[in-house]
Write an enzyme that holds these catalytic residues in place. Structure first.
Site, PDB file in Angstrom:
ATOM      1  N   ARG A  48      96.416 -27.800  20.007  1.00 21.82           N
ATOM      2  CA  ARG A  48      95.632 -27.146  18.946  1.00 21.82           C
ATOM      3  C   ARG A  48      96.275 -25.824  18.545  1.00 21.82           C
ATOM      4  O   ARG A  48      96.740 -25.061  19.387  1.00 21.82           O
ATOM      5  CB  ARG A  48      94.209 -26.892  19.438  1.00 21.82           C
ATOM      6  CG  ARG A  48      93.425 -26.003  18.475  1.00 21.82           C
ATOM      7  CD  ARG A  48      91.960 -26.003  18.730  1.00 21.82           C
ATOM      8  NE  ARG A  48      91.588 -25.577  20.055  1.00 21.82           N
ATOM      9  CZ  ARG A  48      90.360 -25.657  20.532  1.00 21.82           C
ATOM     10  NH1 ARG A  48      89.402 -26.170  19.798  1.00 21.82           N
ATOM     11  NH2 ARG A  48      90.090 -25.241  21.746  1.00 21.82           N
ATOM     12  N   ARG A 101      95.017 -20.536  21.267  1.00 16.65           N
ATOM     13  CA  ARG A 101      93.942 -19.694  21.792  1.00 16.65           C
ATOM     14  C   ARG A 101      94.206 -19.333  23.251  1.00 16.65           C
ATOM     15  O   ARG A 101      94.751 -20.129  24.006  1.00 16.65           O
ATOM     16  CB  ARG A 101      92.613 -20.468  21.703  1.00 16.65           C
ATOM     17  CG  ARG A 101      91.789 -20.101  20.512  1.00 16.65           C
ATOM     18  CD  ARG A 101      90.650 -21.052  20.266  1.00 16.65           C
ATOM     19  NE  ARG A 101      89.766 -21.331  21.389  1.00 16.65           N
ATOM     20  CZ  ARG A 101      88.723 -22.152  21.329  1.00 16.65           C
ATOM     21  NH1 ARG A 101      88.428 -22.767  20.204  1.00 16.65           N
ATOM     22  NH2 ARG A 101      87.966 -22.378  22.376  1.00 16.65           N
ATOM     23  N   ARG A 107      74.367 -24.998  25.531  1.00 20.04           N
ATOM     24  CA  ARG A 107      75.354 -25.417  26.529  1.00 20.04           C
ATOM     25  C   ARG A 107      74.793 -25.400  27.931  1.00 20.04           C
ATOM     26  O   ARG A 107      75.505 -25.718  28.879  1.00 20.04           O
ATOM     27  CB  ARG A 107      76.505 -24.430  26.480  1.00 20.04           C
ATOM     28  CG  ARG A 107      77.765 -24.956  25.846  1.00 20.04           C
ATOM     29  CD  ARG A 107      78.719 -23.793  25.839  1.00 20.04           C
ATOM     30  NE  ARG A 107      80.080 -24.169  25.787  1.00 20.04           N
ATOM     31  CZ  ARG A 107      80.802 -24.162  24.676  1.00 20.04           C
ATOM     32  NH1 ARG A 107      80.258 -23.868  23.531  1.00 20.04           N
ATOM     33  NH2 ARG A 107      82.068 -24.462  24.733  1.00 20.04           N
ATOM     34  N   LYS A 120      84.278 -31.182  17.897  1.00 21.51           N
ATOM     35  CA  LYS A 120      83.009 -30.686  17.335  1.00 21.51           C
ATOM     36  C   LYS A 120      83.264 -29.738  16.161  1.00 21.51           C
ATOM     37  O   LYS A 120      82.658 -29.867  15.103  1.00 21.51           O
ATOM     38  CB  LYS A 120      82.186 -29.944  18.404  1.00 21.51           C
ATOM     39  CG  LYS A 120      81.913 -30.740  19.654  1.00 21.51           C
ATOM     40  CD  LYS A 120      81.100 -29.948  20.678  1.00 21.51           C
ATOM     41  CE  LYS A 120      81.758 -28.694  21.201  1.00 21.51           C
ATOM     42  NZ  LYS A 120      83.005 -28.916  21.991  1.00 21.51           N
ATOM     43  N   ARG A 167      87.297 -25.298  31.995  1.00 18.99           N
ATOM     44  CA  ARG A 167      86.275 -25.500  30.951  1.00 18.99           C
ATOM     45  C   ARG A 167      85.660 -26.891  31.074  1.00 18.99           C
ATOM     46  O   ARG A 167      84.462 -27.076  30.849  1.00 18.99           O
ATOM     47  CB  ARG A 167      86.890 -25.307  29.565  1.00 18.99           C
ATOM     48  CG  ARG A 167      87.069 -23.835  29.229  1.00 18.99           C
ATOM     49  CD  ARG A 167      88.031 -23.602  28.084  1.00 18.99           C
ATOM     50  NE  ARG A 167      87.592 -24.147  26.825  1.00 18.99           N
ATOM     51  CZ  ARG A 167      88.398 -24.332  25.766  1.00 18.99           C
ATOM     52  NH1 ARG A 167      89.675 -24.012  25.853  1.00 18.99           N
ATOM     53  NH2 ARG A 167      87.932 -24.833  24.655  1.00 18.99           N
TER      54      ARG A 167
HETATM   55  P1  AP5 Z   1      88.255 -29.071  17.857  1.00 19.93           P
HETATM   56  O1  AP5 Z   1      87.524 -29.569  16.669  1.00 19.93           O
HETATM   57  O2  AP5 Z   1      88.772 -27.673  17.813  1.00 19.93           O
HETATM   58  O3  AP5 Z   1      87.374 -29.328  19.181  1.00 19.93           O
HETATM   59  P2  AP5 Z   1      86.060 -28.599  19.724  1.00 19.93           P
HETATM   60  O4  AP5 Z   1      85.193 -29.653  20.315  1.00 19.93           O
HETATM   61  O5  AP5 Z   1      85.468 -27.725  18.662  1.00 19.93           O
HETATM   62  O6  AP5 Z   1      86.735 -27.749  20.877  1.00 19.93           O
HETATM   63  P3  AP5 Z   1      86.524 -26.254  21.382  1.00 19.93           P
HETATM   64  O7  AP5 Z   1      87.594 -26.044  22.429  1.00 19.93           O
HETATM   65  O8  AP5 Z   1      86.478 -25.258  20.260  1.00 19.93           O
HETATM   66  O9  AP5 Z   1      85.163 -26.350  22.030  1.00 19.93           O
HETATM   67  P4  AP5 Z   1      84.607 -25.546  23.158  1.00 19.93           P
HETATM   68  O10 AP5 Z   1      83.255 -26.099  23.130  1.00 19.93           O
HETATM   69  O11 AP5 Z   1      85.253 -25.533  24.469  1.00 19.93           O
HETATM   70  O12 AP5 Z   1      84.897 -24.045  22.680  1.00 19.93           O
HETATM   71  P5  AP5 Z   1      84.015 -23.000  21.883  1.00 19.93           P
HETATM   72  O13 AP5 Z   1      84.870 -22.429  20.849  1.00 19.93           O
HETATM   73  O14 AP5 Z   1      82.692 -23.561  21.520  1.00 19.93           O
HETATM   74  O15 AP5 Z   1      89.473 -30.080  18.135  1.00 19.93           O
HETATM   75  C1  AP5 Z   1      90.416 -29.824  19.154  1.00 19.93           C
HETATM   76  C2  AP5 Z   1      91.838 -30.188  18.659  1.00 19.93           C
HETATM   77  O16 AP5 Z   1      91.909 -31.589  18.428  1.00 19.93           O
HETATM   78  C3  AP5 Z   1      92.224 -29.526  17.333  1.00 19.93           C
HETATM   79  O17 AP5 Z   1      93.584 -29.224  17.377  1.00 19.93           O
HETATM   80  C4  AP5 Z   1      91.946 -30.615  16.271  1.00 19.93           C
HETATM   81  O18 AP5 Z   1      92.815 -30.472  15.138  1.00 19.93           O
HETATM   82  C5  AP5 Z   1      92.217 -31.891  17.049  1.00 19.93           C
HETATM   83  N1  AP5 Z   1      91.327 -32.991  16.673  1.00 19.93           N
HETATM   84  C6  AP5 Z   1      90.011 -32.914  16.343  1.00 19.93           C
HETATM   85  N2  AP5 Z   1      89.509 -34.135  16.112  1.00 19.93           N
HETATM   86  C7  AP5 Z   1      90.535 -35.017  16.321  1.00 19.93           C
HETATM   87  C8  AP5 Z   1      90.641 -36.442  16.253  1.00 19.93           C
HETATM   88  N3  AP5 Z   1      89.592 -37.217  15.930  1.00 19.93           N
HETATM   89  N4  AP5 Z   1      91.840 -37.010  16.538  1.00 19.93           N
HETATM   90  C9  AP5 Z   1      92.905 -36.245  16.874  1.00 19.93           C
HETATM   91  N5  AP5 Z   1      92.866 -34.892  16.943  1.00 19.93           N
HETATM   92  C10 AP5 Z   1      91.692 -34.287  16.679  1.00 19.93           C
HETATM   93  O19 AP5 Z   1      83.739 -21.927  23.053  1.00 19.93           O
HETATM   94  C11 AP5 Z   1      84.759 -21.114  23.588  1.00 19.93           C
HETATM   95  C12 AP5 Z   1      84.187 -20.282  24.732  1.00 19.93           C
HETATM   96  O20 AP5 Z   1      83.114 -19.440  24.241  1.00 19.93           O
HETATM   97  C13 AP5 Z   1      83.538 -21.092  25.873  1.00 19.93           C
HETATM   98  O21 AP5 Z   1      84.489 -21.509  26.832  1.00 19.93           O
HETATM   99  C14 AP5 Z   1      82.549 -20.055  26.441  1.00 19.93           C
HETATM  100  O22 AP5 Z   1      83.217 -19.083  27.221  1.00 19.93           O
HETATM  101  C15 AP5 Z   1      82.041 -19.352  25.181  1.00 19.93           C
HETATM  102  N6  AP5 Z   1      80.833 -19.994  24.610  1.00 19.93           N
HETATM  103  C16 AP5 Z   1      80.732 -20.599  23.379  1.00 19.93           C
HETATM  104  N7  AP5 Z   1      79.483 -21.053  23.192  1.00 19.93           N
HETATM  105  C17 AP5 Z   1      78.785 -20.733  24.304  1.00 19.93           C
HETATM  106  C18 AP5 Z   1      77.439 -20.974  24.717  1.00 19.93           C
HETATM  107  N8  AP5 Z   1      76.564 -21.634  23.931  1.00 19.93           N
HETATM  108  N9  AP5 Z   1      77.060 -20.543  25.940  1.00 19.93           N
HETATM  109  C19 AP5 Z   1      77.915 -19.858  26.749  1.00 19.93           C
HETATM  110  N10 AP5 Z   1      79.207 -19.611  26.431  1.00 19.93           N
HETATM  111  C20 AP5 Z   1      79.627 -20.053  25.218  1.00 19.93           C
END
Ligand code: AP5
Length: 215
Positions: A129, A162, A90, A16, A173
């Site tokens: 990552r 991270r 979420r 994402k 997660r």
């Molecule tokens: P990446 O693009 O980083 O994936 P992502 O879907 O953004 O993953 P996240 O882990 O950031 O999402 P998340 O939703 O768990 O965490 P968030 O930061 O929102 O890609 C991942 C890897 O794959 C990278 O290395 C990339 O280079 C590679 N890649 C990408 N596309 C690829 C492809 N097509 N092919 C191969 N490789 C690829 O949230 C973190 C924490 O914050 C949560 O756990 C929670 O505690 C809190 N939080 C955030 N938002 C909320 C909310 N709305 N409500 C409550 N808590 C929240």
């Protein structure tokens, strides 16, 4: 041209954030990542950061009340026309509150892109990552390498794993995603605005299909 409001919905590591950065700069949309905002708050040791830290490090969701006041604040400040929401909503409660907020600022929710990917691919992606502590850019040790090993292409600073990217935390997660976030798939399907993306494809192929969907 992108629709007014697009949500990128999907499990952790589904790509994402990677796609939101590419697409938002291509089409001139604002990118809101609640994960990035929370990591900034933790880094700057703000009140929100202090409260969010323990939930994030365990891979739990930060309470809705904190997230909703954060989103309300940035939306009322920016009043954006065209934007991508990455990692928000979420929970069903967050989705219902988002509807109210969008109604208040007169921006209908037009598209929800669901990033569909198997769990094992998620684990492979997240454990590989590497993230820039300064600009938040994500790289992958195998699929999306930085030009200089371990160094951000943009900021020239060291890339890190991270805190919440360790395998045990990732499994939690994924569980939290299934329990709390995946019900949103049906909610938006029923509204007729959900589009499924094969998130196992290459980064470039996914970008192309997203551009097609939202143009
Ligand atoms: P990446 O693009 O980083 O994936 P992502 O879907 O953004 O993953 P996240 O882990 O950031 O999402 P998340 O939703 O768990 O965490 P968030 O930061 O929102 O890609 C991942 C890897 O794959 C990278 O290395 C990339 O280079 C590679 N890649 C990408 N596309 C690829 C492809 N097509 N092919 C191969 N490789 C690829 O949230 C973190 C924490 O914050 C949560 O756990 C929670 O505690 C809190 N939080 C955030 N938002 C909320 C909310 N709305 N409500 C409550 N808590 C929240």
């Amino acid at each position: 041209m992108i629709n007014s409001a697009t949500i990128f919905l999907g499990p952790p590591g589904s790509g994402k954030g990677t796609q939101a950065k590419v697409i938002s700069s291509k089409i001139g949309a604002k990118h809101y990542s609640t994960g990035d905002m929370l990591r900034d708050a933790v880094k700057n040791n703000t009140d929100l950061g202090k409260k969010a830290k323990e939930f994030m490090s365990k891979g739990e969701l930060v309470p809705d009340s904190l997230i909703l006041s954060l989103i309300n604040e940035v939306f009322l400040r920016d009043n954006p026309n065209r934007f991508i929401l990455d990692g928000f909503p979420r929970t069903v409660n967050q989705a219902l509150e988002l509807d109210k907020l969008l109604q208040k600022i007169g921006r209908p929710l037009t598209t929800v892109l669901y990033f569909d990917i198997p769990d094992e691919e998620v684990v492979r992606r997240i454990t590989g990552r590497r993230t820039c502590t300064k600009c938040g850019s994500n790289f992958h040790i195998e699929f999306n390498k930085s030009k200089n090993d371990g160094i951000c292409d943009k900021c020239n600073v060291k890339l890190i794993l991270r805190d919440d990217d360790k395998e045990a935390t990732i499994r939690n997660r994924l569980k939290v995603y299934k329990d709390s976030t995946s019900p949103l798939i049906n909610l938006y399907k029923e509204k007729g605005i959900l589009r499924k993306i094969d998130a196992s494809a290459s980064i470039d192929l996914i970008s192309e299909s997203i551009i097609k969907f939202i143009s």
